[in-house]
Motif scaffolding. Structure first.
Motif, mmCIF file in Angstrom:
data_model
loop_
_atom_site.group_PDB
_atom_site.id
_atom_site.type_symbol
_atom_site.label_atom_id
_atom_site.label_comp_id
_atom_site.label_asym_id
_atom_site.label_seq_id
_atom_site.Cartn_x
_atom_site.Cartn_y
_atom_site.Cartn_z
ATOM 1 N N TYR A 1 4.960 38.603 30.319
ATOM 2 C CA TYR A 1 6.261 38.917 29.728
ATOM 3 C C TYR A 1 6.445 38.186 28.401
ATOM 4 C CZ TYR A 1 11.361 39.268 29.345
ATOM 5 O OH TYR A 1 12.643 39.507 28.905
ATOM 6 N N THR A 2 6.105 36.917 28.376
ATOM 7 C CA THR A 2 6.223 36.140 27.150
ATOM 8 C C THR A 2 5.047 36.368 26.218
ATOM 9 O OG1 THR A 2 7.613 34.389 28.047
ATOM 10 C CG2 THR A 2 6.185 33.790 26.229
ATOM 11 N N ASN A 3 3.841 36.380 26.771
ATOM 12 C CA ASN A 3 2.651 36.450 25.919
ATOM 13 C C ASN A 3 2.565 37.746 25.134
ATOM 14 O OD1 ASN A 3 1.722 33.893 26.630
ATOM 15 N ND2 ASN A 3 0.600 34.660 28.409
ATOM 16 N N ILE A 4 2.946 38.863 25.767
ATOM 17 C CA ILE A 4 2.912 40.137 25.047
ATOM 18 C C ILE A 4 3.921 40.132 23.908
ATOM 19 C CG2 ILE A 4 3.421 42.603 25.244
ATOM 20 C CD1 ILE A 4 2.195 42.547 28.013
ATOM 21 N N GLN A 5 5.115 39.591 24.175
ATOM 22 C CA GLN A 5 6.120 39.557 23.120
ATOM 23 C C GLN A 5 5.718 38.596 21.997
ATOM 24 O OE1 GLN A 5 10.349 39.865 24.301
ATOM 25 N NE2 GLN A 5 9.615 39.691 26.411
ATOM 26 N N LYS A 6 5.017 37.526 22.361
ATOM 27 C CA LYS A 6 4.526 36.624 21.327
ATOM 28 C C LYS A 6 3.505 37.306 20.430
ATOM 29 C CE LYS A 6 3.097 32.603 22.530
ATOM 30 N NZ LYS A 6 3.562 31.860 21.343
ATOM 31 N N VAL A 7 2.657 38.135 21.026
ATOM 32 C CA VAL A 7 1.653 38.845 20.239
ATOM 33 C C VAL A 7 2.318 39.777 19.237
ATOM 34 C CG1 VAL A 7 -0.149 40.611 20.362
ATOM 35 C CG2 VAL A 7 -0.190 38.685 21.945
ATOM 36 N N PHE A 8 3.337 40.493 19.686
ATOM 37 C CA PHE A 8 3.948 41.513 18.825
ATOM 38 C C PHE A 8 5.141 41.000 18.023
ATOM 39 C CE2 PHE A 8 1.702 44.066 22.007
ATOM 40 C CZ PHE A 8 1.009 44.917 21.167
ATOM 41 N N GLN A 9 5.441 39.723 18.138
ATOM 42 C CA GLN A 9 6.520 39.159 17.336
ATOM 43 C C GLN A 9 6.135 39.181 15.856
ATOM 44 O OE1 GLN A 9 7.320 35.077 18.121
ATOM 45 N NE2 GLN A 9 9.030 34.927 16.687
ATOM 46 N N MET A 10 7.052 39.589 15.003
ATOM 47 C CA MET A 10 6.808 39.614 13.567
ATOM 48 C C MET A 10 7.809 38.705 12.864
ATOM 49 S SD MET A 10 5.692 43.541 12.659
ATOM 50 C CE MET A 10 7.103 44.346 13.416
ATOM 51 N N ASN A 11 7.285 37.704 12.166
ATOM 52 C CA ASN A 11 8.127 36.792 11.393
ATOM 53 C C ASN A 11 8.369 37.393 10.015
ATOM 54 O OD1 ASN A 11 7.995 34.812 13.492
ATOM 55 N ND2 ASN A 11 5.948 34.265 12.778
ATOM 56 N N THR A 12 9.578 37.821 9.774
ATOM 57 C CA THR A 12 9.878 38.520 8.523
ATOM 58 C C THR A 12 10.192 37.581 7.374
ATOM 59 O OG1 THR A 12 12.203 38.713 9.218
ATOM 60 C CG2 THR A 12 10.729 40.545 9.738
ATOM 61 N N GLU A 13 10.457 36.315 7.671
ATOM 62 C CA GLU A 13 10.741 35.357 6.612
ATOM 63 C C GLU A 13 9.499 34.530 6.323
ATOM 64 O OE1 GLU A 13 14.058 32.972 7.622
ATOM 65 O OE2 GLU A 13 15.463 34.661 7.808
ATOM 66 N N SER A 14 9.234 34.316 5.038
ATOM 67 C CA SER A 14 8.077 33.528 4.615
ATOM 68 C C SER A 14 8.532 32.442 3.658
ATOM 69 C CB SER A 14 7.032 34.427 3.939
ATOM 70 O OG SER A 14 6.586 35.429 4.812
ATOM 71 N N PRO A 15 8.955 31.291 4.183
ATOM 72 C CA PRO A 15 9.399 30.200 3.323
ATOM 73 C C PRO A 15 8.284 29.738 2.400
ATOM 74 C CG PRO A 15 9.999 29.808 5.610
ATOM 75 C CD PRO A 15 9.059 30.964 5.602
ATOM 76 N N PRO A 16 8.624 29.097 1.283
ATOM 77 C CA PRO A 16 7.604 28.598 0.358
ATOM 78 C C PRO A 16 6.619 27.679 1.073
ATOM 79 C CG PRO A 16 9.791 28.443 -0.613
ATOM 80 C CD PRO A 16 9.987 28.823 0.814
ATOM 81 N N GLY A 17 5.347 27.802 0.727
ATOM 82 C CA GLY A 17 4.335 26.936 1.302
ATOM 83 C C GLY A 17 3.570 27.550 2.458
ATOM 84 N N THR A 18 4.022 28.686 2.974
ATOM 85 C CA THR A 18 3.290 29.327 4.068
ATOM 86 C C THR A 18 2.154 30.181 3.503
ATOM 87 O OG1 THR A 18 4.813 31.197 4.071
ATOM 88 C CG2 THR A 18 5.319 29.363 5.539
ATOM 89 N N ILE A 19 1.133 30.413 4.323
ATOM 90 C CA ILE A 19 -0.038 31.181 3.869
ATOM 91 C C ILE A 19 -0.172 32.403 4.773
ATOM 92 C CG2 ILE A 19 -2.457 31.036 3.184
ATOM 93 C CD1 ILE A 19 -2.256 28.067 3.206
ATOM 94 N N THR A 20 0.746 33.282 4.657
ATOM 95 C CA THR A 20 0.768 34.460 5.525
ATOM 96 C C THR A 20 -0.228 35.528 5.094
ATOM 97 O OG1 THR A 20 2.630 35.256 4.219
ATOM 98 C CG2 THR A 20 3.148 34.120 6.273
ATOM 99 N N CYS A 21 -0.830 35.394 3.921
ATOM 100 C CA CYS A 21 -1.808 36.395 3.478
ATOM 101 C C CYS A 21 -3.047 36.399 4.363
ATOM 102 C CB CYS A 21 -2.200 36.160 2.023
ATOM 103 S SG CYS A 21 -3.088 34.614 1.736
ATOM 104 N N LEU A 22 -3.262 35.331 5.131
ATOM 105 C CA LEU A 22 -4.422 35.291 6.021
ATOM 106 C C LEU A 22 -4.353 36.368 7.094
ATOM 107 C CD1 LEU A 22 -4.902 31.442 6.528
ATOM 108 C CD2 LEU A 22 -6.128 32.967 4.984
#
Length: 747
Positions: free
Chosen positions: A272-293
């Protein structure tokens, strides 16, 4: 060519219900005017499909006589369906349509008339026959060159064909190989057919290379190994179900007391938790994050699957003789030279390893060597064990088709050599002709071997920064020189070129060796050290940004497309020694350097629309599954091809469709693998080895993500929120989602 045309005409006439008389050799074929099928019951045509020449199996001969009798009747009989299922050609022999699989399901479902034999009715037995002739004096290869296999070692289950075999097959004038199917009464055996065909072809130049009668794997009884695997999987499945129920109850009732007791060791198994964690999308990208990976991972994994797909159906291609003409365009180098897809994961692994180690050392002033190794092994091995166990046991029950028996080789290899995958020795086993269960795990073997020696470079940087950086420079320089020297010493091609006569030597001495693959990892370490030690973003002038992107793009294009003239068949120009050494030594670190600029620019705000694309939240779910996709995709692609009923036609559009299909289908078992063997291990590890002081003194933000805030992960998720590489919750400090593996080029 004339002999090949005669063979083609034989099968054409069979397809048209024609007749043929066999003389003393294939040169003596006499063709008659096509006649109705019932008129050929005494013709020698039958000896190509039925064991008419064997005299030992009386029950088999009785069944054959019954077939002849039924075919003389005016009405359609079961025997007509038997003959209808045989492999017969229509068109395309001269372009490579030489494997005639017939109609598998028609044969499999065949049941004769009730009184067909003295013992009653019989069923159909699907068999594949291969006849072959080579005139080997037409090509004068050295004996060592004849041992060079066409496909890379992790696709050993497809074919053991050598480069010379393929070249002969592409030249019908030099050699011809024909495969066709027949449907026998099941009272006849493959041995009966083999001995009969040997008599048929004994005075000809052709030989019977093989008779393989189909065994229905799905009807095999469960073995002890199958039962053990099913029991283990059932226990894990029950644990997941119970954990999910408890998790839902805790969250719906907000019962935090339950989550703090012994149940907290159960909650990491909650789907229940693990599936939602997989498909969770963080829409905010504060400065300093490397989301391009995230984007780099998904695109590289797609590239790996695309490259693999080119070779998956090679030996089942209906236009084999013109396939290489279709591969000649420069843009197709993305498949034939898809090896940089692996180097992307080596680079990401090196970057995240250096970044996480330095950040943790700055925080705690400690480096725990035991946990450094234990953490990696604990996270990588359980999914490998589960997948290898599946392929060694019950996977065979999901395959059915004319090619399904080929899975036996994979199953047997997994049962014998599964230990090579979990001990990360795959790349060394191939040098000794010991093939691993999961061929693509060669990447993890090389990556792990380099991971084992990484502290020799990282520890000096932590304790003696200046000397450590000098040492890093020396080691990095060595990673450029060693592959070039190896290529020169063994006279190897600059990379794995299509149909190169030293392809196997290239894999054994260069491609699979850790000292030849270290370049991208150490480029990643350079970037990881820089980012971890930099407290503010770097300010660049516009011309510097333009120059950086220009050089990075040109470098990437040259790496992928720079060997086009050498990487086609027939080869446009021969490569020279400078190409062997310069491209062979620099193309991997050059690719990693181009990626380093991409990550650097995106991290510092100079990525523009490229950063927007690579950092889009849509990549995040698949990025978290890349390790699982990597483990299941290659064998799943193989299983799909083994379930096919007809040959594959090679063209670019078909390969795109096949690749997309393989990717989409792979996501489902990858998700199951993640929630069974990956996410629970990560959760338990964080509970047992939680690092003291992480996040202390910092207020915890309220969490309102229902279904995500599993109490067992509260502290772990807070750790993620304080980490600059946010959103890479799972495997990022390992870089484990690999490559292509292979084509990879396959790779």
């Amino acid at each position: 060519m004339e002999r090949a045309v005669r063979i083609a005409t034989l099968f054409f006439l069979l397809g048209k219900q024609g007749t043929v008389a066999l003389g003393n050799s294939l040169d003596d074929f006499q063709f008659t005017v096509p006649a109705p099928l019932r008129d050929v019951s005494t013709d020698d045509t039958w000896s190509f499909y039925l064991p008419t020449e064997q005299k030992n199996n009386s029950l088999c001969l009785s069944a054959i006589d019954g077939i002849m009798g039924e075919l003389s009747e005016e009405e359609i009989t079961p025997s007509h369906k038997l003959v209808d299922s045989w492999g017969k050609t229509t068109s395309g022999f001269m372009v490579g349509f030489v494997y005639l699989n017939g109609v598998y399901d028609e044969c499999k479902n065949f049941v004769s008339s009730p009184n067909a034999t003295e013992e009653g009715s019989y069923k159909g037995r699907y068999c594949k026959i291969t006849i072959k002739k080579f005139e080997r004096n037409k090509l004068n290869y050295e004996e060592t060159e004849r041992k060079q296999t066409f496909l890379p070692p992790w696709m050993h289950h497809e074919t053991k064909a050598t480069i010379q075999d393929v070249l002969f097959s592409l030249d019908v004038g030099n050699g011809t190989q024909i495969g066709y199917s027949t449907c026998l009464p099941d009272v006849c055996t493959g041995y009966d057919l083999q001995t009969s065909l040997e008599k048929v072809f004994q005075d000809s130049d052709f030989v019977v290379q093989g008779v393989d009668c189909h065994m229905d794997l799905s009807s095999d009884p469960f073995s002890a190994e199958d039962i053990v695997f099913i029991v283990v999987l059932s226990v894990i499945g029950c644990t997941i179900v119970v954990a999910s129920i408890v998790d839902i109850y805790i969250q719906k009732t907000n019962n935090s007391d339950m989550s703090k007791g012994s149940f907290r060791y159960l909650l990491p198994f909650s789907a229940y938790t693990n599936i939602q964690k997989v498909f969770q999308m963080n829409t905010e990208s504060p400065p300093g994050t490397i989301t391009c990976l995230h984007g780099l991972r998904v695109l590289s994994m797609t590239w790996v699957v695309w490259a693999h797909q080119q070779m998956q159906t090679f030996v089942y291609t209906s236009n084999l003789y013109i396939m290489f003409d279709k591969m000649g365009g420069i843009l197709y180098q993305t498949a034939l030279n898809g090896f940089p897809s692996v180097d992307t994961f080596f680079f990401i692994g090196g970057f995240l390893m250096a970044y996480s180690v330095i950040r943790e050392y700055k925080r705690s002033k400690r480096f725990n060597l035991f946990l450094f190794y234990f953490h990696r092994i604990l996270r990588l091995v359980p999914p490998i064990l589960l997948v290898a166990g599946l392929y060694a046991t019950v996977a065979k029950y999901f395959l059915d088709g004319p090619l399904a028996p080929n899975w036996n080789l994979i199953r047997d290899t997994c049962q014998e050599n599964w230990w090579m995958d979990v001990t990360f020795l795959d790349n060394w086993g191939w040098k000794l002709d010991r093939y691993s269960c999961l061929g693509q795990v060669w990447y993890l073997a090389v990556d792990t071997q380099l991971y084992l020696v990484a502290p020799l470079v990282l520890l000096p940087i932590l304790h003696y920064e200046t000397l450590g950086m000098v040492w890093l420079y020396v080691v990095t320089l060595a990673t450029f020189i060693i592959p070039a020297a190896v290529n020169y010493a063994y006279d190897l091609p600059p990379t794995n070129l299509v149909l190169d006569v030293k392809g196997t030597d290239f894999f054994n001495y260069n491609y699979l060796m850790p000292w030849c693959r270290a370049g991208p990892i150490y480029i990643g370490i350079w970037l990881g050290v820089f980012v971890a030690n930099k407290k503010t973003q770097v300010k660049l002038k516009p011309w510097e940004v333009l120059a950086g992107w220009t050089v990075a793009i040109l470098t990437g294009l040259m790496v992928v497309y720079g060997v086009w003239s050498y990487n086609v068949f027939p080869r446009k120009v021969p490569y020279d020694v400078m190409t062997q050494m310069i491209y062979g030594g620099l193309h991997r670190p050059a690719w990693a350097a181009a990626l380093a600029w991409v990550v650097f620019a995106c991290y510092n705000g100079y990525g523009g629309f490229i950063d927007d694309f690579l950092s889009h939240p849509i990549w995040q779910p698949i990025s978290r599954l890349t390790y699982s996709i990597y483990l299941v995709a290659l064998s799943l692609q193989t299983a799909i091809s083994y379930n096919a009923r007809v040959e594959f036609y090679f063209d670019h559009y078909s390969k795109v469709l096949e690749t997309v299909g393989a990717l989409v289908i792979s996501v489902i078992p990858a998700l199951l693998l993640s929630i069974i063997a990956e996410s629970p291990i990560i959760g338990i590890e964080k509970l047992i080895f939680s690092r003291p002081g992480r996040g202390e003194g910092k207020p915890k933000e309220p969490r309102n993500l229902e279904g995500i805030n599993n109490k067992a992960f509260d502290e772990a998720m807070e750790e993620v929120k304080t980490d600059d590489v946010r959103g890479m919750e799972k495997n990022d400090n390992q870089g484990t989602p690999p490559p292509y593996c292979e084509v990879e080029a396959v790779q």
